[in-house]
Design an enzyme around this catalytic site. Sequence first.
Site, PDB file in Angstrom:
ATOM      1  N   GLY A  74       0.805  -1.212   0.000  1.00 62.18           N
ATOM      2  CA  GLY A  74       0.000   0.000   0.000  1.00 62.18           C
ATOM      3  C   GLY A  74       0.842   1.268   0.000  1.00 62.18           C
ATOM      4  O   GLY A  74       0.506   2.255  -0.667  1.00 62.18           O
ATOM      5  N   THR A  75       1.926   1.257   0.735  1.00 61.05           N
ATOM      6  CA  THR A  75       2.758   2.455   0.832  1.00 61.05           C
ATOM      7  C   THR A  75       3.337   2.825  -0.530  1.00 61.05           C
ATOM      8  O   THR A  75       3.244   3.978  -0.971  1.00 61.05           O
ATOM      9  CB  THR A  75       3.887   2.236   1.866  1.00 61.05           C
ATOM     10  N   ASN A 154      -8.366   4.401   7.700  1.00 61.12           N
ATOM     11  CA  ASN A 154      -7.796   3.269   8.436  1.00 61.12           C
ATOM     12  C   ASN A 154      -7.968   3.378   9.940  1.00 61.12           C
ATOM     13  O   ASN A 154      -7.929   2.386  10.650  1.00 61.12           O
ATOM     14  CB  ASN A 154      -6.315   3.098   8.097  1.00 61.12           C
ATOM     15  N   GLN A 188      -7.964  -0.001   2.805  1.00 61.77           N
ATOM     16  CA  GLN A 188      -8.830  -0.543   3.860  1.00 61.77           C
ATOM     17  C   GLN A 188     -10.187  -0.993   3.324  1.00 61.77           C
ATOM     18  O   GLN A 188     -10.954  -1.621   4.043  1.00 61.77           O
ATOM     19  CB  GLN A 188      -9.042   0.510   4.958  1.00 61.77           C
ATOM     20  N   SER A 208      -3.461  -3.185  -0.944  1.00 65.62           N
ATOM     21  CA  SER A 208      -2.383  -3.887  -0.257  1.00 65.62           C
ATOM     22  C   SER A 208      -2.879  -5.267   0.162  1.00 65.62           C
ATOM     23  O   SER A 208      -3.901  -5.387   0.847  1.00 65.62           O
ATOM     24  CB  SER A 208      -1.978  -3.080   0.986  1.00 65.62           C
ATOM     25  N   ALA A 209      -2.150  -6.322  -0.248  1.00 65.81           N
ATOM     26  CA  ALA A 209      -2.646  -7.701  -0.082  1.00 65.81           C
ATOM     27  C   ALA A 209      -2.864  -8.108   1.371  1.00 65.81           C
ATOM     28  O   ALA A 209      -3.799  -8.850   1.676  1.00 65.81           O
ATOM     29  CB  ALA A 209      -1.670  -8.669  -0.746  1.00 65.81           C
ATOM     30  N   HIS A 210      -2.014  -7.623   2.284  1.00 68.13           N
ATOM     31  CA  HIS A 210      -2.096  -8.163   3.653  1.00 68.13           C
ATOM     32  C   HIS A 210      -3.318  -7.673   4.429  1.00 68.13           C
ATOM     33  O   HIS A 210      -3.574  -8.122   5.542  1.00 68.13           O
ATOM     34  CB  HIS A 210      -0.805  -7.911   4.428  1.00 68.13           C
ATOM     35  N   THR A 246      12.321  -7.061 -10.180  1.00 68.73           N
ATOM     36  CA  THR A 246      11.797  -8.417 -10.388  1.00 68.73           C
ATOM     37  C   THR A 246      10.512  -8.596  -9.592  1.00 68.73           C
ATOM     38  O   THR A 246      10.459  -8.265  -8.413  1.00 68.73           O
ATOM     39  CB  THR A 246      12.856  -9.459  -9.958  1.00 68.73           C
ATOM     40  N   CYS A 334       1.478   2.623  12.526  1.00 67.72           N
ATOM     41  CA  CYS A 334       2.716   3.392  12.446  1.00 67.72           C
ATOM     42  C   CYS A 334       2.863   4.329  13.646  1.00 67.72           C
ATOM     43  O   CYS A 334       3.965   4.621  14.072  1.00 67.72           O
ATOM     44  CB  CYS A 334       2.741   4.233  11.183  1.00 67.72           C
TER      45      CYS A 334
HETATM   46  N1  PLP Z   1      -3.085   3.132   3.296  1.00 67.73           N
HETATM   47  C1  PLP Z   1      -3.907   2.751   4.276  1.00 67.73           C
HETATM   48  C2  PLP Z   1      -5.266   3.361   4.380  1.00 67.73           C
HETATM   49  C3  PLP Z   1      -3.499   1.799   5.216  1.00 67.73           C
HETATM   50  O1  PLP Z   1      -4.312   1.425   6.194  1.00 67.73           O
HETATM   51  C4  PLP Z   1      -2.191   1.244   5.094  1.00 67.73           C
HETATM   52  C5  PLP Z   1      -1.685   0.285   6.087  1.00 67.73           C
HETATM   53  O2  PLP Z   1      -1.985   0.369   7.254  1.00 67.73           O
HETATM   54  C6  PLP Z   1      -1.377   1.658   4.033  1.00 67.73           C
HETATM   55  C7  PLP Z   1      -1.859   2.611   3.156  1.00 67.73           C
HETATM   56  C8  PLP Z   1       0.002   1.125   3.845  1.00 67.73           C
HETATM   57  O3  PLP Z   1      -0.049  -0.210   3.365  1.00 67.73           O
HETATM   58  P1  PLP Z   1       1.200  -1.194   3.506  1.00 67.73           P
HETATM   59  O4  PLP Z   1       1.225  -1.647   4.921  1.00 67.73           O
HETATM   60  O5  PLP Z   1       0.892  -2.325   2.566  1.00 67.73           O
HETATM   61  O6  PLP Z   1       2.405  -0.440   3.093  1.00 67.73           O
END
Ligand code: PLP
Length: 395
Positions: A74-75, A154, A188, A208-210, A246, A334
């Site tokens: 996601g980042t 989030n 989210q 973001s997959a996780h 890759t 974070c």
């Molecule tokens: N954006 C949102 C709204 C999120 O909740 C998060 C993760 O908490 C991210 C971005 C970042 O995702 P990643 O943990 O895959 O870098």
Amino acid sequence: MTPEQTVYMDHAATTRVLPEVAEAMRPFFTERYGNPSSIYALAQQARQALDEARERCAGVLGARPGEIVFTSGGTESDNAGIMGPALALKEHGRHVVTTSIEHHAVLHAVELLESLGWEATYVSPGRDGIVRPEDVADAVRPETAVVSVMLANNEIGTLQPVAEIARLVKERALSERRFIAVHTDAVQAAGAVPVRVDDLGVDLLSLSAHKFGGPKGVGLLYIRRGTPFAPTQVGGAQERERRAGTENTAGIVGMSVALERAERERETNAAACAALRDRLLSGILERVDRVEVNGDTDARLPGNVNVSFHGVEAEPLLMGLDLAGVAASSGSACTAGSLEPSHVLLALGRSNELARSCVRLTLGAENTAEEVDYVVETMAGLVPKLRALSKAASR
Ligand code: PLP
């Protein structure tokens, strides 16, 4: 407390990799380990798996496979989703519109652009944690190149009117015969609410997959065909030169399986989570006094409860919950562990005290009513004790 005994209520932070996802990934670590860019048969198996994963992800989002760029999560998707179009459009204008309740992956990308000479407007939400579409439209200037508004927050789980925002911004761009890129962070939202790129009307979208039963360290950025985009990660020609490096074959395959399953089960899971969320919230409100609910209670993710307790700091409360085997958080992972008040709650107009006392409980399909009742019971015991302690300490 073993991991198996943990009452896990932090699904917004991350989720367990589903067994069928782990199973789908396994061969790409062991037998089918070829580099998808190589030409021999072993590598072509990996290439084929990537192509299939791209089709699966595109299918869920209602996108074309060529519009999907795989990333490290996601980042990265947020960083590239903002900086990519901003750099590509830099000769046309250097202004970005976003909101004050975005994830730091968006906020810090916008701040980075500011440090390089761009200007930015941060639109504030109402006290309900929802941004008004007209406020975003009003923030658009002749030199605006990118607008980024998240689909679901989030921390407090509020759903943002992204489709309406995109419609207003596109209308304005069309009338002025210029391009304004609209990005949404849907990290989210996936698996909880519909995420279809044409219904949303966005040009770029991050996942973001996780967050939906896939592995950590992999995600995707949807880039609508024709959107001006300059790569921010350069090197090889992978991902049609939009993201060098890759590909994480196993992770990408896992993400595609998880995304399809999350979409298949979305409505069932959302209904189950919403019922548990309502039970949890009403339990807390019945058993604990002086509680504030953060964010709108209707336009909200099905599994999100976010409450502030007057006279209690989040940290000792989370530690108490942890000792009782409950995994919860105080907002974004974070900032957890630091005493910084939540920037989201401050943006809602909450006091510093309340912005420091919030607890976020995020439910998943695996949670049960018994777990919810246990958490309510634990909180009802902990909060008065912590209030008494902090009162005694301040005397
Ligand atoms: N954006 C949102 C709204 C999120 O909740 C998060 C993760 O908490 C991210 C971005 C970042 O995702 P990643 O943990 O895959 O870098």
